[in-house]
Design an enzyme around this catalytic site. Structure first.
Site, PDB file in Angstrom:
ATOM      1  N   HIS A 165      -6.799  -6.037  -0.930  1.00 57.90           N
ATOM      2  CA  HIS A 165      -5.710  -5.060  -0.870  1.00 57.90           C
ATOM      3  C   HIS A 165      -4.619  -5.657   0.010  1.00 57.90           C
ATOM      4  CE1 HIS A 165      -3.763  -1.148  -0.685  1.00 57.90           C
ATOM      5  NE2 HIS A 165      -3.758  -1.196   0.631  1.00 57.90           N
ATOM      6  N   SER A 210       0.820  -1.201   0.000  1.00 54.56           N
ATOM      7  CA  SER A 210       0.000   0.000   0.000  1.00 54.56           C
ATOM      8  C   SER A 210       0.863   1.266   0.000  1.00 54.56           C
ATOM      9  CB  SER A 210      -0.953  -0.048   1.195  1.00 54.56           C
ATOM     10  OG  SER A 210      -1.951   0.929   1.084  1.00 54.56           O
ATOM     11  N   ASP A 224      -8.703  -4.020  -6.732  1.00 48.04           N
ATOM     12  CA  ASP A 224      -8.292  -3.400  -5.470  1.00 48.04           C
ATOM     13  C   ASP A 224      -8.944  -2.026  -5.351  1.00 48.04           C
ATOM     14  OD1 ASP A 224      -6.921  -2.257  -3.332  1.00 48.04           O
ATOM     15  OD2 ASP A 224      -4.936  -2.789  -4.053  1.00 48.04           O
TER      16      ASP A 224
END
Length: 539
Positions: free
Chosen positions: A473, A224, A444
């Site tokens: 994710h 991320s 995602d």
């Protein structure tokens, strides 16, 4: 892009108390480049040496080999002999005769604690491979057990907040003032720190860690926001990168205002996917077999808790927060669907309040995480200062994607009046690093697919592995053997897939959707649950 959640707080707490007792190094590391300069790479050769870290055992039941330490780093990397701050570290040391060096791991955010990541990653990789690395987790500057830690407004998310979707000018004005007061409080409480809360400064901290462990180069695995942090490090120190893994990738061209607008559309799509899954399992949840009808029932529930918050704690904003984690990880769907059904079908407010406590309630670490999130995102790049821009973009997006658009706007709105001038985003394009491994799911929500494609294009020689049809994710070390095989091959000897076509070098099928089970029996797979608890939300 981190989301507060009680589940994340619980997981992060497993190491927190242990790190507090870890010894500090006696040395004072320094760095040689400006925190605001991104036009040229840093010269690692001019940086002063750093004494070796002192590690002490801080093992847990899950990770008995875990060790902890701290390292000091300049608050201002332009002033390496000035004020120092402290970073908390954890590691699982290598045990093989031959080491491949440090593998730094980051769960995202900004604002995510990484101390538990070392144990998780080392325990999830094949034992023979993990034994070849010193797997190192860390709390970035301002986070968790690193000192000083930010907490601008304790209990800022205390329920029940006003409805995130303003139904009048007065309601919007109240929400704007609330966000502006958060920004002002950050400036008053942490004004000495805010100019140095940015991704470039954190990337330079990574090089302090590298020098503290006496490694010529680092290996890096970031999820991320951690993908952006890793890409910025690679831009500043290309000669110090050995292997670079980026999982669920931030679009570097959208930092950060545009990226958040992209999230609004993607999360709405995942919320619709959740409704379709609930409809498919009408026999279990009794909410209807038509996805549109299920989604409509969810919005009627939202209207109901606006009129009377469930159990006095779950209003519309808290409801959105509760169901948002389902956009990150579909393993949560059975839990969320069970609470949804209990409220709609049985009027069970307690079930909804329990889901809120499990997935969205904010504790002290959540306050800290949000403070760091705003500090970094508001400093990293320019945000609109004219509120009309926010309003017009939000309403335009809300009309197409109503699930969390206004909620996300208020989450980021302190940046409209942030008390520190923004920097310019880093141009992460790079042809000086070894080939990187990039992994991305097509659906995602937190970091939409285009970000992975963009990053792969900017990092010359990189390979993009796509989870086709995947909506989670954070996709490696979460149960997908195909994805994990690519990760293992790369970390073993640098092997990368090539020639997948269609903009990707390899494809993996998504994992099956979760099974429908009643709320009292709902369970998630252990690896996926653990990883997504560590990653947090909005990150």
């Amino acid at each position: 892009m981190t989301k507060r959640a009680g589940m994340v707080v619980a997981v992060g707490a497993t190491v927190a108390g242990l790190v507090a007792a870890a010894p500090s190094t006696a040395s004072t590391p320094s760095a040689s480049t400006s925190s605001a300069s991104t036009s040229s790479t840093a010269s690692a050769g001019t940086a002063p040496a750093v004494a070796p870290l002192k590690w002490t055992g801080c093992g847990t039941k899950s990770y008995p080999a875990l060790q902890c330490s701290t390292v000091r780093t300049p608050l201002d990397h332009d002033d390496p002999s000035g004020r120092q701050i402290t970073l908390a570290l954890s590691r699982i040391p290598h045990t093989a005769k031959t080491s491949q060096g440090p593998l730094l791991v980051n769960p995202g955010g900004p604002g995510g604690s990484g101390l538990s990541m070392a144990g998780f990653v080392a325990g999830s990789l094949p034992a023979k491979l993990a034994a070849q690395y010193d797997v190192i987790g860390f709390d970035p500057r301002g986070v968790g057990k690193s000192t000083p830690a930010l907490d601008c407004v304790p209990k800022y998310f205390e329920p029940v907040r006003p409805d995130s979707v303003p139904d009048s000018y007065e309601a919007e004005r109240t929400a704007r003032d609330r966000a502006a007061s958060f920004a002002a409080a950050c400036g008053e409480k942490h004004g000495d720190l805010l100019p140095y809360m940015d991704t470039v400064s954190s990337a330079k901290d990574l090089d302090v860690i590298r020098r503290a462990v006496a490694a010529p180069r680092i290996n890096y695995l970031g999820y991320s926001y951690g993908t952006y942090l890793g890409a910025v490090y690679a831009k500043l120190y290309p000669e110090r990168v050995r292997r670079l893994v980026l999982d669920s990738v931030v679009d570097p061209d959208g930092v950060w205002y545009e990226d958040n607008l992209g999230q609004d559309h993607a999360f709405d799509a995942r919320h619709k996917a959740f409704a379709a899954w609930v409809a498919k399992h009408d026999a279990t949840y009794g909410l209807g077999s038509d996805p549109a009808a299920v989604e409509a029932a969810w919005y009627r529930m939202r209207d109901a808790v606006k009129e009377r918050p469930a159990a006095g704690r779950v209003g519309p904003g808290e409801l959105e927060d509760t169901f948002m984690p389902g956009g990150y990880y579909n393993g949560y769907w059975p839990h969320l669907a069970g609470a949804f059904a209990a409220y709609v079908n049985d009027g069970d407010e307690k079930a909804l309040a329990t889901a809120y406590e499990n997935f969205a309630a904010v504790g002290t670490s959540g306050d800290n995480g949000y403070s760091v999130y705003t500090a970094v995102q508001c400093r990293d790049a320019g945000w609109p200062r004219n509120w009309n821009t926010w309003r017009n973009d939000t309403w335009r997006t809300h009309r197409k994607a109503p699930f969390m658009t206004w909620n996300n706007t208020w989450y980021n709105a302190p940046c409209a009046t942030w008390p520190v001038e923004p920097l310019k985003p880093v141009r992460v394009s790079n042809d000086r690093i070894p080939p990187a491994l990039i992994l991305q799911a097509t659906d995602d929500a937190a970091t939409p697919y285009e970000g992975g494609v963009t990053m792969a294009r900017k990092l010359k020689g990189s390979s993009l592995v796509v989870e086709q049809g995947g909506g989670n994710h954070g996709i490696t070390l979460s149960g997908n053997d195909c994805l994990d095989a690519h990760l293992v091959d790369y970390l073993t000897d640098g092997t990368l897939p090539t020639g997948g076509g269609s903009g990707a070098d390899a494809f993996c099928d998504a994992l099956p959707e979760p099974k429908a089970t009643p709320a009292t029996k709902a369970a998630t797979d252990t690896r996926g649950k653990t990883l997504h608890g560590l990653l947090g939300f909005r990150g």
